[in-house]
Scaffold this active site. Sequence first.
Site, mmCIF file in Angstrom:
data_model
loop_
_atom_site.group_PDB
_atom_site.id
_atom_site.type_symbol
_atom_site.label_atom_id
_atom_site.label_comp_id
_atom_site.label_asym_id
_atom_site.label_seq_id
_atom_site.Cartn_x
_atom_site.Cartn_y
_atom_site.Cartn_z
ATOM 1 N N ASP A 84 -5.182 -3.839 4.464
ATOM 2 C CA ASP A 84 -5.646 -3.301 5.616
ATOM 3 C C ASP A 84 -7.403 -3.371 6.023
ATOM 4 O OD1 ASP A 84 -6.126 -1.475 3.864
ATOM 5 O OD2 ASP A 84 -4.765 0.467 4.875
ATOM 6 N N ASP A 126 1.150 -0.699 0.276
ATOM 7 C CA ASP A 126 -0.175 0.001 -0.084
ATOM 8 C C ASP A 126 0.631 1.121 -0.372
ATOM 9 O OD1 ASP A 126 -2.366 -1.550 0.093
ATOM 10 O OD2 ASP A 126 -2.248 -0.748 2.243
ATOM 11 N N ASP A 167 -9.474 -6.604 1.573
ATOM 12 C CA ASP A 167 -8.059 -7.558 0.624
ATOM 13 C C ASP A 167 -8.139 -8.721 1.502
ATOM 14 O OD1 ASP A 167 -7.480 -4.641 0.060
ATOM 15 O OD2 ASP A 167 -6.875 -4.168 2.069
HETATM 16 P P1 ATP Z 1 -3.345 2.500 0.179
HETATM 17 O O1 ATP Z 1 -4.055 2.529 -0.931
HETATM 18 O O2 ATP Z 1 -2.334 3.101 -0.465
HETATM 19 O O3 ATP Z 1 -3.576 3.270 1.324
HETATM 20 P P2 ATP Z 1 -5.063 5.216 -0.433
HETATM 21 O O4 ATP Z 1 -5.265 5.050 1.699
HETATM 22 O O5 ATP Z 1 -5.542 6.890 -1.037
HETATM 23 O O6 ATP Z 1 -4.227 4.803 -0.859
HETATM 24 P P3 ATP Z 1 -7.901 4.095 -0.683
HETATM 25 O O7 ATP Z 1 -8.555 4.262 1.177
HETATM 26 O O8 ATP Z 1 -8.857 3.286 -0.897
HETATM 27 O O9 ATP Z 1 -6.187 4.433 -0.699
HETATM 28 O O10 ATP Z 1 -8.829 5.884 -0.592
HETATM 29 C C1 ATP Z 1 -8.479 5.799 -1.889
HETATM 30 C C2 ATP Z 1 -9.558 6.979 -2.276
HETATM 31 O O11 ATP Z 1 -10.482 7.017 -1.593
HETATM 32 C C3 ATP Z 1 -8.795 8.551 -2.126
HETATM 33 O O12 ATP Z 1 -7.558 8.552 -2.873
HETATM 34 C C4 ATP Z 1 -9.484 9.159 -1.580
HETATM 35 O O13 ATP Z 1 -9.146 9.950 -2.517
HETATM 36 C C5 ATP Z 1 -11.108 8.290 -1.257
HETATM 37 N N1 ATP Z 1 -10.624 8.732 0.404
HETATM 38 C C6 ATP Z 1 -10.173 8.118 1.503
HETATM 39 N N2 ATP Z 1 -10.672 8.343 2.297
HETATM 40 C C7 ATP Z 1 -11.358 8.521 2.369
HETATM 41 C C8 ATP Z 1 -12.757 9.900 3.463
HETATM 42 N N3 ATP Z 1 -12.828 8.870 4.485
HETATM 43 N N4 ATP Z 1 -13.277 9.927 2.861
HETATM 44 C C9 ATP Z 1 -13.969 10.342 1.132
HETATM 45 N N5 ATP Z 1 -12.961 10.280 0.669
HETATM 46 C C10 ATP Z 1 -11.926 9.700 0.846
#
Ligand code: ATP
Length: 914
Positions: free
Chosen positions: A642, A340, A646
Amino acid sequence: MTAPSSRTDAVSGESSEHWYNLSPGDVRARLEAGEPLDSAAVTQRLQQYGPNQLPEAAPRGPLARLGRQLKNFLIYVLLSAALITALLGHWMDTIVILAVVIIQTLVGFLQEGKAEQALSAIRHMLAPQAVVLRSHGRHTIGAAELVPGDTLLLEPGDRVPADVRLERVHGLQVDEAILTGESMAVDKAVASQPEGAALGDQRSMVFAGTMVTTGTAQGVVVRTGTATEIGRISGLLRHTNTLKTPLLEQIDRFARYLSVLIIVVAAMIFLAGTWFSGMAMNELFMAVVGLTVAAIPEGLPAILTITLAIGVRRMATRKAVVRRMPVIETLGAVSVICSDKTGTLTRNEMTVTTLVAGGERYEVSGTGYSPDGAVAGPAGQPLTPAVSELALAGALCNDAHLKLQEDPVRVEGDPMEGALKVLALKTDNALASVDTQWPRQDEIPFDAEYRFMATLNHDHHGHAMVYLKGAPEQILAMCAEAMTADGSIESLDTGPWQQKIDDMAAEGLRVLAFARLPVSADTSSLAIEDVRQGLQFLGVAGFMDPPRPEAVKAIADCHDAGIRVKMITGDHARTAGAIATKLGLRETGRVLTGAELDQVDDDELVNLAADVDVFARTSPEHKLRLVKALQAGHGVVAMTGDGVNDAPALKRADVGIAMGVKGSEAAREAASMVLLDDNFASIAAAVREGRTVYDNLRKGLAFLLPINGGESVSLIAALLLGLTLPITALQILWVNMVSSVVLAMTLAFEPTEGGVMKRPPRARSESLLQRSVVWRVLVVSLLFLAGIFAAWNWGMDRTGELDYARTMAVNTLVAMEVFYLFAVRYLDTPSITLRGVVGTPIVIGALVAVVCLQSLFTWFPPLNEAFGSAPMDLAGLVFSVAAGVVVLLLLELETRVKRRFRGHREAKPGAPVS
Ligand code: ATP
């Protein structure tokens, strides 16, 4: 009114309160938990109800452990030998054999104790957690500290820590298979259920031990510990973890088969010997016992188990907790790590540095989560209504809590949402109490599947508004209008916005968009269909999440070790690309998005997955496809994860790694390893430890097998050639059980060799008994054979005394073992270096112990009596040590020749490297 005592329920076995049948208000009234609990109430309830734990299955007592050591094939062989020697009247032999039985049992007993300690320590590191609302806001606490009356928050992937009466649910579905056997997830609701509902129909309750698959919820804890439904059924926590890996089982089996074979051969030699050798029956029998004991690698399983136990412990100190033992072996073979981004490769410490609202770009000053800092527009213009509305959306569509009283300020909840709370304070201090001015009526929780979150808020003046935040392309697609700088609404032109978003992402910023939807004041619930279109776009914020400096180094180390590192993130392609460049990751410069992955079939994906290092806007299903594709390309894949979704990818990966801090319980349970600090550097450290453990296992084998080999070949040669035995059965028992075990034990503690992360990963199919180890075993067995006979002959020639000659043979064998230990510590590199000669404190300790033991064997009269040994003079000592030195020099020579030969071949392109 007193709170109902759930404990008494459980103890008496009576049916517990029908919480599912009461309204949430009544439940709280009965539990006297109208308000969030304060610390005094928590302490009082903890005393009353006890910790929220199921008693652990009683650890196996020392006696049981001792008993298990006696259930061992070799012990049976030795006990039979003791019985027969006693019947034959060889009392001294009987005593020595029994002493050996005691030593062997003790060694097994201690090593098993150590292994159990290592396992129980890691179990406690993975204790489950719970998120509660108490008097000072939201807290993450150990699940054991939960008490009836606590307000619990649940999200996808959580294992429910206690029995809970639900008070608010949003699309909550729970897998209750553990309780009801029903494999389909069950929908939950707040409404009370009719009296007499079966467990599976109590939809207003969630039960300890079940798993949240989707949705979020808030509820009040009604039963804890043994009073919960699961506690009433099982009453005990069961741990089935044992230090068994496929490799250990294989070696155990190998040792058992070998033992049987040896006994059969020994019996045949005994029978044959009675026909044609001139030996007395007694003597022949003892020779055969000696042969049996010499050939069986009795110390091996113990040494290998302890090597693994030490590996598990070392990994835990490097923040990598092993959940499934076989993974220790696999780690050393990992050839691809898929990680990630957020929190693993970056720090997950977010700060909003830039925002665009009403068409203008603003820079935000300040660091960390401190609210000191300001939003500055172009040419110092005052903040526009568009900025205020964006900050308001960020503050309301938010579940995080800032711990402003702490220094430095800390976030409880999602760091990105924490940063939005900070942004709100930097824009307008009054936004600190925005939650009470605009209470939340309903919400659509964030889900990686649709990548946004929405809340429905009402103010106290009869207004209602839906606020949204999420991935920019997602939010833009749902908007029809946009807010201008002065707060008025115009129709949306996506082109310029897209450009601004791309520019921010190219700077490595994580970009989040905001929108709103005015709704009528009587709206009380929110569904995804309500926000699919017609929203008003408010703008975007850019978050800085710096790469972890240690990850940059760890990635470089992995590349040196022949391991490919791939970033698989839910973030925007440009952001992912920019961060990957900062991390030194983009070998091919390509970034592939989830949408592009959907276009290729599985066969094509095998090549693509091998080529590309950065994957963006992916969903959990993409992770699963990527693991499969990389495995199809012969990779041994480690994958991090996480979320609850997954879990399939984590299970499928050769090494599934869950995040200990931000990971869900579901991911942890699917994983074979958990990172306590979510840090990529810990994965690299675990791989390093995995390689070390494997090396040490190889060293243990390479050390012990030739000792058995040398001894048994000497005895067989003597028996077949009708010679006097150069070492007696009892003396072999002494060497195997005392000196060899003490020396071999040190190999389990060997530190990592310098070049361990400079060589390519080992092939998954590579056997522990690889060619180089087998070769070593053969060469050293022959050297030992030669040494034993040379010493015996030399002793006989000088003194003509058999006892002296045998003592010479034994001491020469032990001296060769000691010097061989120094050679075997570096299997592939020359060992005569200062580092090699000085050794570790453990090696030095073992050396001192062996010298003392051999001195007793040689000069202590009672042992002379017991083992038929005789005192040695200086010349004998010099001979023994010289034999050891010769062994070391010959092996050193062999290593250098092999290295030169290999170097020569590697220099020739295309030459195969063995
Ligand atoms: P990684 O997979 O590396 O942890 P990430 O945290 O960006 O990356 P996700 O948690 O799947 O991956 O989030 C994907 C996208 O969703 C983010 O890039 C963001 O644009 C949006 N996002 C993440 N968290 C929130 C939230 N709490 N509320 C609204 N949008 C969110």
